[in-house]
Design an enzyme around this catalytic site. Structure first.
Site, PDB file in Angstrom:
ATOM      1  N   HIS A   1      43.163  42.435  46.386  1.00  0.00           N
ATOM      2  CA  HIS A   1      42.819  43.153  47.378  1.00  0.00           C
ATOM      3  C   HIS A   1      43.095  44.465  48.106  1.00  0.00           C
ATOM      4  O   HIS A   1      43.736  44.971  48.925  1.00  0.00           O
ATOM      5  CB  HIS A   1      43.676  41.794  48.649  1.00  0.00           C
ATOM      6  CG  HIS A   1      42.966  40.612  48.760  1.00  0.00           C
ATOM      7  ND1 HIS A   1      43.644  39.715  48.038  1.00  0.00           N
ATOM      8  CD2 HIS A   1      42.328  40.690  48.817  1.00  0.00           C
ATOM      9  CE1 HIS A   1      43.481  39.007  48.012  1.00  0.00           C
ATOM     10  NE2 HIS A   1      42.154  38.996  48.372  1.00  0.00           N
TER      11      HIS A   1
ATOM     12  N   PHE B   1      35.808  41.144  49.288  1.00  0.00           N
ATOM     13  CA  PHE B   1      34.998  39.953  49.677  1.00  0.00           C
ATOM     14  C   PHE B   1      32.868  39.970  49.109  1.00  0.00           C
ATOM     15  O   PHE B   1      32.758  38.862  48.719  1.00  0.00           O
ATOM     16  CB  PHE B   1      34.655  39.572  51.264  1.00  0.00           C
ATOM     17  CG  PHE B   1      35.646  39.336  51.145  1.00  0.00           C
ATOM     18  CD1 PHE B   1      37.225  38.823  50.127  1.00  0.00           C
ATOM     19  CD2 PHE B   1      36.533  39.043  52.527  1.00  0.00           C
ATOM     20  CE1 PHE B   1      38.593  38.168  50.365  1.00  0.00           C
ATOM     21  CE2 PHE B   1      37.437  38.357  52.673  1.00  0.00           C
ATOM     22  CZ  PHE B   1      39.016  38.050  51.261  1.00  0.00           C
TER      23      PHE B   1
ATOM     24  N   GLU C   1      29.361  35.053  51.497  1.00  0.00           N
ATOM     25  CA  GLU C   1      29.260  36.881  52.245  1.00  0.00           C
ATOM     26  C   GLU C   1      27.234  36.928  51.281  1.00  0.00           C
ATOM     27  O   GLU C   1      27.153  37.793  51.717  1.00  0.00           O
ATOM     28  CB  GLU C   1      30.105  37.312  51.255  1.00  0.00           C
ATOM     29  CG  GLU C   1      31.437  37.544  51.353  1.00  0.00           C
ATOM     30  CD  GLU C   1      32.231  36.979  51.141  1.00  0.00           C
ATOM     31  OE1 GLU C   1      33.044  36.348  52.372  1.00  0.00           O
ATOM     32  OE2 GLU C   1      31.897  35.232  50.467  1.00  0.00           O
TER      33      GLU C   1
END
Length: 321
Positions: free
Chosen positions: A125, A82, A56
């Site tokens: 998440h 991320f 990333e």
């Protein structure tokens, strides 16, 4: 005539149409364009649609460099979680480049990422990290709640000369909605009244807009007309529309999936307290996630997160005050 498409289809339509309109737009990310049969690769070629390494930091750094030489990158980052490993590229480089150059340098980047609660995804998440991006002047932040807004805001984001963090909620991915035919662009920084009302204002973001609309339906059965306001763009924030609604109703509930002390709801409450205090008939009420990581257990998920029942309960308390 409007067409019914899913939220994610609307986003993809916007990217495709903007790439057709402007050859400087490129689209890249992990887990995409894996074969030459990919529709985007076939339509635009591998110079404009690329798969990247699993980094990333590299993805976002490449976007800054590309923007400096006149490219308009759309970076597929999959999840805001991320993005945390490479935030320097977003917060310190992309956000500040145009400002520190006195406007001489443009940063037309779209950082596209999913966010928010998705059942059973647990602590790493299910986060709403937009508070990080709101703390970096120079970044624009959008969080559409409908397919039409998803398409219109993506087109506006791609055309903007500033970096835009484009946040799409996981639970909206397959939700269908009507999208106008033809050119459809939603200006950044303009809120939308999703449901008019006169008794109380519900301000909600992203997936929570759907919950607020359901709560408004339940309140209507008791004769309460709730107005639902969707900011759509979190930065810049359309405070005028929100304050106008509060002036009309005199009561407000702010709904946000993020933890209370890292929420847009808290920021909007501060704006209302400063500029709309004398319009209030009762103190604002926040319905947010708890200041706690989202657990894996389903009953604990439900305990930590906002829902329709919690919104209705808060609205009734404000109405009774």
């Amino acid at each position: 005539m409007p067409r019914e498409v899913t939220y994610i289809e609307a986003i993809n339509e916007a990217i495709t149409e903007e790439m057709q309109r402007d050859e400087s737009v490129v689209f890249y990310g992990q887990n995409m364009a894996l074969t030459d049969e990919d529709p985007m690769v076939q339509a635009f070629g591998r110079q404009r649609v690329r798969v990247t390494p699993i980094s990333e930091t590299a993805q976002m750094g490449m976007a800054v460099g590309a923007a400096l030489v006149g490219v308009r990158p759309v970076v597929e980052l999959l999840m805001t979680d991320f993005m945390l490993v490479g935030l320097d590229q977003v917060l310190n480089e992309a956000a500040r480049m145009r400002l520190k150059s006195g406007g001489q340098v443009s940063m037309p980047i779209v950082f596209k990422a999913g966010y928010g609660f998705a059942a059973g995804w647990s602590v790493q998440h299910t986060n709403c990290w937009y508070n990080l991006f709101l703390g970096a002047p120079g970044l624009k932040v959008v969080a559409p709640s409908t397919a039409a807004d998803a398409k219109g805001l993506m087109k506006a984001a791609i055309r903007d000369n500033n970096p835009v963090v484009y946040l799409h909620h996981y639970l909206l991915t397959l939700v269908p909605g009507e999208v106008p035919d033809g050119e459809h662009v939603v200006p950044l920084g303009v809120a939308d009244v999703k449901r008019p009302g006169s008794d109380i204002t519900l301000v909600a973001t992203g997936w929570m807009v759907q919950q607020a609309l359901s709560a408004a339906e339940e309140l209507a059965r008791d004769g309460v007309e709730a107005e639902v306001v969707d900011p759509r763009t979190l930065a810049p924030l359309d405070t005028a529309t929100i304050l106008g609604s509060v002036q009309k109703t005199g009561r407000v509930v702010l709904v946000d999936q993020a933890p209370r002390h890292a929420s847009v709801a808290a920021l909007i409450a501060a704006e209302i307290a400063e500029a709309g205090f004398y319009d209030l008939k009762a103190p604002p009420k926040l319905v947010t996630g708890l200041d706690y990581p989202v657990p894996y257990s389903k009953p604990l998920e439900e305990y930590v997160l906002p829902n329709v029942e919690k919104i209705v309960r808060a609205a009734r308390k404000v109405l009774a005050a």
